[in-house]
Structures are given as C-alpha cells and as structure tokens.
Design an enzyme around this catalytic site. Structure first.
Site, PDB file in Angstrom:
ATOM      1  N   ALA A  36       0.814  -1.216   0.000  1.00 26.33           N
ATOM      2  CA  ALA A  36       0.000   0.000   0.000  1.00 26.33           C
ATOM      3  C   ALA A  36       0.845   1.263   0.000  1.00 26.33           C
ATOM      4  O   ALA A  36       0.423   2.287  -0.537  1.00 26.33           O
ATOM      5  CB  ALA A  36      -0.944  -0.002   1.208  1.00 26.33           C
TER       6      ALA A  36
ATOM      7  N   GLY B 282      -1.679  -6.437   0.822  1.00 23.29           N
ATOM      8  CA  GLY B 282      -1.854  -7.879   1.011  1.00 23.29           C
ATOM      9  C   GLY B 282      -1.811  -8.318   2.459  1.00 23.29           C
ATOM     10  O   GLY B 282      -2.632  -9.119   2.908  1.00 23.29           O
TER      11      GLY B 282
ATOM     12  N   THR C 174       9.176  -6.829 -13.072  1.00 24.93           N
ATOM     13  CA  THR C 174       8.561  -8.156 -13.178  1.00 24.93           C
ATOM     14  C   THR C 174       7.518  -8.346 -12.089  1.00 24.93           C
ATOM     15  O   THR C 174       7.788  -8.139 -10.907  1.00 24.93           O
ATOM     16  CB  THR C 174       9.633  -9.252 -13.054  1.00 24.93           C
ATOM     17  OG1 THR C 174      10.595  -9.084 -14.093  1.00 24.93           O
ATOM     18  CG2 THR C 174       9.014 -10.634 -13.146  1.00 24.93           C
TER      19      THR C 174
ATOM     20  N   CYS D  17       3.646   2.947  11.563  1.00 28.11           N
ATOM     21  CA  CYS D  17       4.197   3.709  10.438  1.00 28.11           C
ATOM     22  C   CYS D  17       5.683   3.969  10.594  1.00 28.11           C
ATOM     23  O   CYS D  17       6.404   4.122   9.622  1.00 28.11           O
ATOM     24  CB  CYS D  17       3.500   5.068  10.322  1.00 28.11           C
ATOM     25  SG  CYS D  17       1.728   4.975  10.117  1.00 28.11           S
TER      26      CYS D  17
END
Length: 403
Positions: A71, A200, A239, A325
């Site tokens: 993200a 994810g 990739t 963070c």
C-alpha cells in the site's frame, strides 16, 4: 511461548489457504509472467486468475489492477502519479491529517516541490467532514486523498460520499483502503474517478504485495514512479511477482467468502473484550465516538502511560501505540492529536486490534495480562509517590528531623 497477538491492524498472519496456493510457485513452478514461452504463459495465467479474484471482491475490472509492492507504493503512485502528470492540470492537493504516513509524507514532498497542499483535520470523533473537504476545494484542485478506514481508530471515513463529491467537482479521488478491504463491502464500480490502494498483509495475504485500483483512462494519464520494461501498461515497470500475486488473489477471495463470518466474530470478540475489562475494574475510554470497524480500537486507560503499558506486557501480549508507520519507534499518535485530544490523553492511549484468528480464550487471557499490567503500573506510581512524599516531607517544627 509467543505473546498473544492483538495488533492485526499492523499485520495479519498469512492464511493457510493462501500459503497453500503460493507454495508451488515458491518451490517448483518457475516462469516470468512477461515471457512468451509455456512457463511464462503459466505464470501469466496465474497472475490473471489473481486479478479475477481481486475483481470479484472489489467489483473492479482486471484491467483496473496495478500490482505494487504494497500500500505504501500504491499510495505514492496514486498521489505522485496524478500530481506530477502533465496530462492532468492543476497544482492543488487535499489530504486528511489522519492519513497513513506514506500519504502525508508524499503530499509534503510535493508541497516542497512547489505544489499547494491543504491538510484537513478530523472532527473530534475522528471522522473527516465532507463539508470541510468541499470548502477546501479550488479550481486547480487535482486530487483529494482520504482513507477509507483509519488504521489507528478504526473510524470509517465517508469515502463513498467524497468520491461522488469529487466527481461532481471534476476532481480525482484517492482512498487508502488497506484497512477496509475485507472489513467493508467495497464496490469500485460505485466509486467514480477513484484510485484505491490495497495491501496484502492487512487481509491475511503475504507481505510485499499490494495493488492500486484505477480505471485505465486514469492510469494512461498518470506519471509512473518506476521506469523500465513497460510492464503493467507502463504505469509500473518491473517483473510482476507471481507467487505474491497468487497469494493476494487467494486472500481477497477468502475475504469475500468469510466477510460476514469475520464481521460477526469481530463484533463478538470486541464486546467480550470490553465487557471483561469493565468487570475487572479497568474500563477504558474509547477515543473514537462514531462508526468503526469492529477489529480496531483506540483505547485510553486513565493515568496509565501507554508506552509503559506496551513495554510492561510485551512478553505476553502484543499491542501498539498509534500505528506501525514509524520503524522501530514507540511514539504517541499523531491521529489522536489531530482529533484534538489533549497530550495527556494521547499519552495514555493504545491501539488494540483483533482478527480472524483471535479466539475467545485469547481475549480472556489477554484481559488478565492487561489488567495485571495496569495494576502493576499504578502500584509502582503509588509507591514512587509515597517514597517521594516521605523523603521530602517538610518538618512541622524546627525540632523535627527531616525524614
């Protein structure tokens, strides 16, 4: 024995179902999804299946999906990719004061580069007001970025309404949905002119993979952050990691399958946790007084230093102050400060977040550890105060010796 894990907002464990589908691509299957041979075609098909699974959860098109490293990259790509584009006119950016640091720092970098930045504070309940965003808009506003769910308080932001406001004003809208995907029903088709970020490892997928969801017509106008072989339509060269994409796809499919079950479980776990604390005489104050997702709470324990509490119980229970963070740091929440909480309250606040694998027995045991830690801190404070008072008590008369 590992500590009980009450920090799902920082990262979720990899779901077994996700690990199972990733395993062949980590051990035996090999192929660059951008190659033309059969191995490459097999990898490309696996990546396309992952896109279909993500599309199924978010109601977006497979062509809208740009895979990223997470993200943080997706948020940077959205904010910088729009503002730095020569194809999108305007020099004004609006973000909320409660965004993840990656959005705030990207916005401040753009401000240092000559763009105009407006930062909107939340109301005292932790929610951004639509009227404040509307008032801040200008003729040269390019993008508004407001997260879907705050990662510290769990407050649900009015991202759907903001998307429609931005569409009406001819402005692009971005929402960091890292904490929302899997927790809220999101229909990307109902979010006009929107870019949406996914992570994810916030939904039981692997770390190191995320996505930016954006309509192709917006992608084609953006400036890429990476330059290279022109993969993913040239907007994000490099990739594509097949195993990670496969894991993210399976995690989103699992989130869709378990969304109602997860919601009911988290509501039950939250209620049990707060009720047990009340029964044990350690009822906390909930910092956000509005609608939240059930798995994330910002709690304040009166007269308890939050940093001391985190460290006191860390061998038995993992909780945090603010968000994750800042690497390797324990610091008070800038989100709570933006909400207007006094410094004393901010310093007493911790974030506790539950997830799919949090069991009832974990809650019972965790509350016991929390209560014991709080009482230990209070006893230490009382002991210190007593010693200090004893040492520095003033004599009642000139004939009394100092203690």
């Amino acid at each position: 024995m590992s500590p009980l894990y009450f920090d799902f907002a920082a990262s979720t464990p990899l779901a077994p179902e996700v690990a199972d589908v990733m395993e062949p691509w980590l051990r035996g299957l090999c192929g660059n999804p951008h190659s033309d041979h059969l191995n490459g075609l097999a990898a490309a098909n696996a990546v396309e299946l992952a896109k279909d699974q993500i599309s199924s959860l978010l109601s977006c098109g497979p062509e809208d999906i740009i895979f990223t490293s997470g993200a943080t990259e997706a948020n940077n790509l959205a904010v910088k990719g729009v503002l730095l584009s020569n194809n999108i006119p305007g020099r004004h950016l609006i973000v909320s004061a409660i965004e993840h640091k990656c959005v705030l720092e990207a916005a401040r970098h753009l401000e240092d580069s000559g763009f105009d930045l407006t930062i909107i504070p939340p109301a005292s309940d932790g929610q951004i007001r639509i009227s404040d965003v509307s008032t801040a808009m200008r003729d040269d506003t390019v993008l508004v970025s407001v997260m879907a769910v705050n990662n510290e308080t769990g407050v649900i932001q009015p991202f759907r309404e903001l998307a429609k406001l931005c569409e009406a004003r001819g402005v692009l809208f971005h929402t960091d949905a890292a904490q929302a995907v899997g927790r809220l029903k999101i229909d990307f088709a109902d979010l006009p002119n929107t870019l949406l970020s996914v992570s994810g490892h916030k939904l039981y997928g692997p770390q190191g993979i995320g996505a930016l969801i954006a309509p192709r017509e917006i992608q084609q106008r953006m400036t890429p952050l990476f330059h290279g072989g022109g993969q993913q339509g040239g907007i994000r060269s490099g990739t594509v990691p097949t195993a990670l994409c496969v894991g993210l796809g399976r995690a989103t499919l699992l989130a869709k399958e378990l969304q109602n079950e997860d919601q009911a479980h988290l509501n039950h776990i939250r209620s049990k946790f707060l009720n047990l604390l009340r029964e044990r005489g350690c009822a906390p104050e909930v910092n956000a007084d509005t609608e939240t997702v059930p798995g994330i709470m910002s709690l304040r324990f009166s007269e308890i230093d939050a940093a001391e509490l985190v460290l006191t119980i860390q061998k038995k229970v993992s909780i945090s102050m603010g968000s994750a963070c800042n690497a390797g740091s324990i610091e008070p929440s800038y989100v709570l400060r933006a909400m207007g909480l006094p410094t004393s309250h901010v310093n007493e606040s911790v974030r506790i977040s539950f997830g799919r694998t949090t069991a009832e027995e974990d809650i019972v045991q965790g509350v016991g550890v929390l209560v014991a830690g709080i009482r230990r801190i209070r006893e230490r404070a009382e002991s210190t105060a007593a010693i200090s008072g004893h040492r520095f008590k003033l004599p009642l008369s000139t004939g009394e010796n100092l203690q």
